[in-house]
Design a protein around this motif. Structure first.
Motif, short mmCIF file in Angstrom:
data_model
loop_
_atom_site.label_atom_id
_atom_site.label_comp_id
_atom_site.label_asym_id
_atom_site.label_seq_id
_atom_site.Cartn_x
_atom_site.Cartn_y
_atom_site.Cartn_z
N GLN A 142 -28.77 -41.59 -21.33
CA GLN A 142 -27.49 -42.14 -21.78
C GLN A 142 -27.46 -42.31 -23.29
O GLN A 142 -26.47 -41.98 -23.96
CB GLN A 142 -27.24 -43.48 -21.08
CG GLN A 142 -26.12 -44.33 -21.65
CD GLN A 142 -24.75 -43.78 -21.33
OE1 GLN A 142 -24.61 -42.64 -20.92
NE2 GLN A 142 -23.73 -44.60 -21.53
N PHE A 143 -28.54 -42.80 -23.85
CA PHE A 143 -28.62 -42.98 -25.31
C PHE A 143 -28.53 -41.64 -26.02
O PHE A 143 -27.80 -41.50 -27.02
CB PHE A 143 -29.93 -43.69 -25.66
CG PHE A 143 -30.11 -43.94 -27.13
CD1 PHE A 143 -29.58 -45.07 -27.71
CD2 PHE A 143 -30.81 -43.02 -27.91
CE1 PHE A 143 -29.73 -45.29 -29.08
CE2 PHE A 143 -30.97 -43.24 -29.27
CZ PHE A 143 -30.42 -44.38 -29.86
N ALA A 144 -29.25 -40.64 -25.52
CA ALA A 144 -29.23 -39.33 -26.16
C ALA A 144 -27.85 -38.68 -26.06
O ALA A 144 -27.36 -38.07 -27.02
CB ALA A 144 -30.29 -38.42 -25.53
N ALA A 145 -27.21 -38.81 -24.90
CA ALA A 145 -25.90 -38.19 -24.72
C ALA A 145 -24.86 -38.82 -25.64
O ALA A 145 -24.06 -38.12 -26.28
CB ALA A 145 -25.46 -38.31 -23.26
N PRO A 154 -18.46 -30.45 -29.52
CA PRO A 154 -18.47 -29.74 -28.22
C PRO A 154 -19.07 -30.57 -27.09
O PRO A 154 -18.56 -30.55 -25.97
CB PRO A 154 -19.29 -28.48 -28.51
CG PRO A 154 -19.12 -28.24 -29.96
CD PRO A 154 -19.07 -29.60 -30.58
N LEU A 155 -20.15 -31.28 -27.38
CA LEU A 155 -20.75 -32.14 -26.34
C LEU A 155 -19.82 -33.30 -26.01
O LEU A 155 -19.71 -33.71 -24.85
CB LEU A 155 -22.11 -32.65 -26.80
CG LEU A 155 -22.84 -33.55 -25.82
CD1 LEU A 155 -23.12 -32.81 -24.52
CD2 LEU A 155 -24.14 -34.07 -26.43
N ARG A 156 -19.16 -33.85 -27.02
CA ARG A 156 -18.23 -34.95 -26.77
C ARG A 156 -17.09 -34.50 -25.87
O ARG A 156 -16.68 -35.22 -24.96
CB ARG A 156 -17.69 -35.47 -28.10
CG ARG A 156 -16.69 -36.61 -27.94
CD ARG A 156 -16.38 -37.28 -29.25
NE ARG A 156 -15.78 -36.36 -30.21
CZ ARG A 156 -16.38 -35.91 -31.29
NH1 ARG A 156 -17.62 -36.26 -31.56
NH2 ARG A 156 -15.75 -35.09 -32.13
N GLU A 157 -16.59 -33.30 -26.07
CA GLU A 157 -15.52 -32.79 -25.22
C GLU A 157 -16.00 -32.49 -23.82
O GLU A 157 -15.23 -32.58 -22.86
CB GLU A 157 -14.93 -31.52 -25.85
CG GLU A 157 -14.24 -31.78 -27.19
CD GLU A 157 -13.77 -30.50 -27.83
OE1 GLU A 157 -14.03 -29.42 -27.25
OE2 GLU A 157 -13.13 -30.55 -28.91
#
Length: 244
Positions: A142-145, A154-157
């Motif tokens: 969770q912290f890494a994400a 892109p990862l946020r989307e």
């Protein structure tokens, strides 16, 4: 019918009469029948096992639905204290964002943490070390994400869905409602919960990424800068904050 092998290799009955081809065929058929019967019996035994006798519990053994063993209660108490201390320590290190329910991804992580904690406390098949490793792994992921999603769009989307506008300037957006499977009654309820009785006085109703409704009255809409990440949030003919 006893058999013997003659010096020339032929089988014959002990009485001296030679074994004919019909007798040899009968012997082969008998052996084949026995083999097939044994195979069938094994197959039927696998599908229809014989009933087993119930196992008699040892003398003095008694299990109830309310209490089993005092040692189990002691284990739950000890493991509960250790797990609680570990969870608090890891959450303090990871920060408040770990348990913030800002989107569906956060909700999944929170539920997974609760399920893991319950398994550690109640399951005797999971040791404290294994459970602690699972908790730390979930919080680390969770912290890494969240750390990467702040720095990489892109990862946020991929992790977070965009908020959806369901009502604009008092008008329901039917297509958006159908895509999000939201009824007009649910929007009316969200508006009423804010003490508003007229849709004409509502500038926008937004379905947020965590599944909640945000109701913005028209008199408080202002320049609508808080709606920049919501598509079609600005009225027709109005300029966006970025283009103004």
């Amino acid at each position: 019918m006893p058999l013997r092998r003659d010096p020339d290799g032929a089988l014959s009955v002990i009485s001296g009469e030679p074994l004919g081809r019909s007798h040899l065929a009968a012997v082969i058929v008998a052996l084949y029948s026995v083999t097939v019967f044994a195979a069938l019996a094994g197959s039927f035994g696998a599908y229809f096992p014989a009933p087993q006798r119930p196992v008699t519990p040892p003398v003095g053994y008694r299990r109830t639905m309310f209490f089993d063993k005092l040692a189990d209660l002691g284990r739950i108490g000890l493991i509960g204290v250790l797990t609680y201390v570990l969870l608090i320590a890891v959450l303090r290190v990871s920060g408040k964002r770990t348990l913030a329910k800002m989107n569906a991804f956060d909700l999944v992580v929170t539920v997974a943490l609760g399920s893991t904690l319950a398994t550690i406390l109640l399951s005797t098949d999971v040791s404290f070390t294994e459970g602690a490793a699972a908790l730390i792994l979930l919080i680390a992921l969770q912290f890494a994400a969240t750390w990467l999603s702040v720095r990489w769009s892109p990862l946020r989307e991929a992790l977070k869905s965009a908020p959806t506008l369901l009502l604009r300037d008092g008008e329901l957006l039917i297509d958006a409602m159908r895509r999000q499977r939201v009824t007009d009654n649910e929007i009316f309820q969200a508006v009423r919960s804010q003490g508003i009785g007229d849709l004409a006085t509502v500038a926008a109703v937004v379905l947020e990424t965590d599944g909640t409704f945000s109701v913005i009255p028209a008199q408080q809409a202002g320049g609508r800068t808080a709606l920049r990440d919501v598509d079609a949030a600005h009225p027709r003919g109005a300029s966006t904050p970025d283009s103004a």
